[in-house]
Design an enzyme around this catalytic site. Structure first.
Site, mmCIF file in Angstrom:
data_model
loop_
_atom_site.group_PDB
_atom_site.id
_atom_site.type_symbol
_atom_site.label_atom_id
_atom_site.label_comp_id
_atom_site.label_asym_id
_atom_site.label_seq_id
_atom_site.Cartn_x
_atom_site.Cartn_y
_atom_site.Cartn_z
ATOM 1 N N LEU A 212 0.790 -1.236 0.000
ATOM 2 C CA LEU A 212 0.000 0.000 0.000
ATOM 3 C C LEU A 212 0.821 1.285 0.000
ATOM 4 O O LEU A 212 0.247 2.369 0.043
ATOM 5 C CB LEU A 212 -1.000 0.023 1.177
ATOM 6 C CG LEU A 212 -2.091 -1.041 1.133
ATOM 7 C CD1 LEU A 212 -3.027 -0.896 2.317
ATOM 8 C CD2 LEU A 212 -2.872 -0.967 -0.166
ATOM 9 N N ASP A 213 2.135 1.210 -0.026
ATOM 10 C CA ASP A 213 2.920 2.436 -0.153
ATOM 11 C C ASP A 213 4.199 2.170 -0.942
ATOM 12 O O ASP A 213 5.278 2.616 -0.568
ATOM 13 C CB ASP A 213 3.251 3.015 1.232
ATOM 14 C CG ASP A 213 3.647 4.493 1.156
ATOM 15 O OD1 ASP A 213 3.337 5.138 0.125
ATOM 16 O OD2 ASP A 213 4.265 5.005 2.104
#
Length: 261
Positions: free
Chosen positions: A105-106
């Site tokens: 997610l990042d």
């Protein structure tokens, strides 16, 4: 980093072991009572201090190489391809966990750390999630880095395809050396040929270089895969296993690559 993110990163890193995942050496977490002024009086309040100790990676982040022209010159094509391969390998390991996929997610160059051999290791798992099953989840929390988040993430829809979109952005950044480029790149074939011509010119200047056509085929394949990963429709993005096969030339590649939904 919030306490929740700290605990999440420690929990995940303690269970992960892969050459392309940063290793957790140790951590420290403690709460101290300190004297603070409040409404004209002094009160004791707990102050949390946390520290992660990760393996030492002497070359810092990929972001530093992409933004620094002197460092970027150290990234010849074979090194760039090695970074793409290692990033994909680490992501495949996350997505193929036996108790459910882990979504990072990042994903971004700042969270790809490079060892002394310029091999990548995925880092910063504060926002990561362990999914109970294949598919997607919905959330009211939207965190991440603009430019690397897929369209559906901004609506709170998360899944493995969120990471695939970010991966596509990273692949194109590694190939082109550009930190920013349009969300839509029309016409796509012209974009691909322009980047290939730049690489042909660079590769031909290298003394004793003999594998121009082989490397140009590999460069074209990487650009095509990056564009496929960035499709606005998550249903049209390839899985990480498919990405790896296409990069290796083992999987079919659609001739018509579109960034339309």
């Amino acid at each position: 980093m919030s306490q929740k993110q700290f605990e999440n990163e420690v929990d995940l890193l303690m269970r992960l072991e892969h050459p392309n995942i940063v290793q957790l050496v140790g951590y420290c977490y403690e709460i101290e009572n300190e004297h603070f002024p409040l409404n004209g009086k002094y009160v004791f309040a707990g102050k949390a201090e946390s520290l992660l100790c990760l393996e030492y990676l002497p070359n810092g982040s990929l972001d530093e190489f992409l933004s620094d022209s002197d460092k970027s010159s150290r990234l010849d094509w074979h090194t760039r391809y090695k970074i793409i391969e290692g990033t994909c390998s680490g992501l495949q390991y996350l997505h193929k966990q036996t108790d459910g996929p882990i979504i990072h997610l990042d994903l971004k160059p700042a969270n790809l750390l490079l060892n002394d051999a310029l091999e990548p290791k995925l880092a910063d798992f504060g926002l990561s999630r362990l999914l109970d099953q294949q598919g997607t989840v919905c959330t009211m929390e939207v965190n991440g880095t603009l430019g690397y988040m897929p369209p559906e993430y901004l609506q709170g829809i998360l899944g493995t395809m969120s990471d695939i979109f970010s991966l596509g952005v990273i692949i194109l950044e590694i190939v082109t050396g550009e930190r920013k480029y349009p969300d839509n790149i029309p016409p796509l074939e012209e974009f691909i040929e322009t980047e290939l011509e730049k690489w042909r010119d660079t590769l031909q200047k290298a003394p004793g270089y003999t594998s121009l056509e082989i490397d140009c085929l590999q460069i074209r394949r990487c650009i095509q895969v990056g564009l496929k990963c960035m499709n606005p429709s998550r249903a049209k993005r390839p899985t990480i296993t498919k990405v790896i096969k296409m990069l290796q030339g083992l999987g079919g590649m659609d001739c018509n690559i579109s960034n339309e939904v």
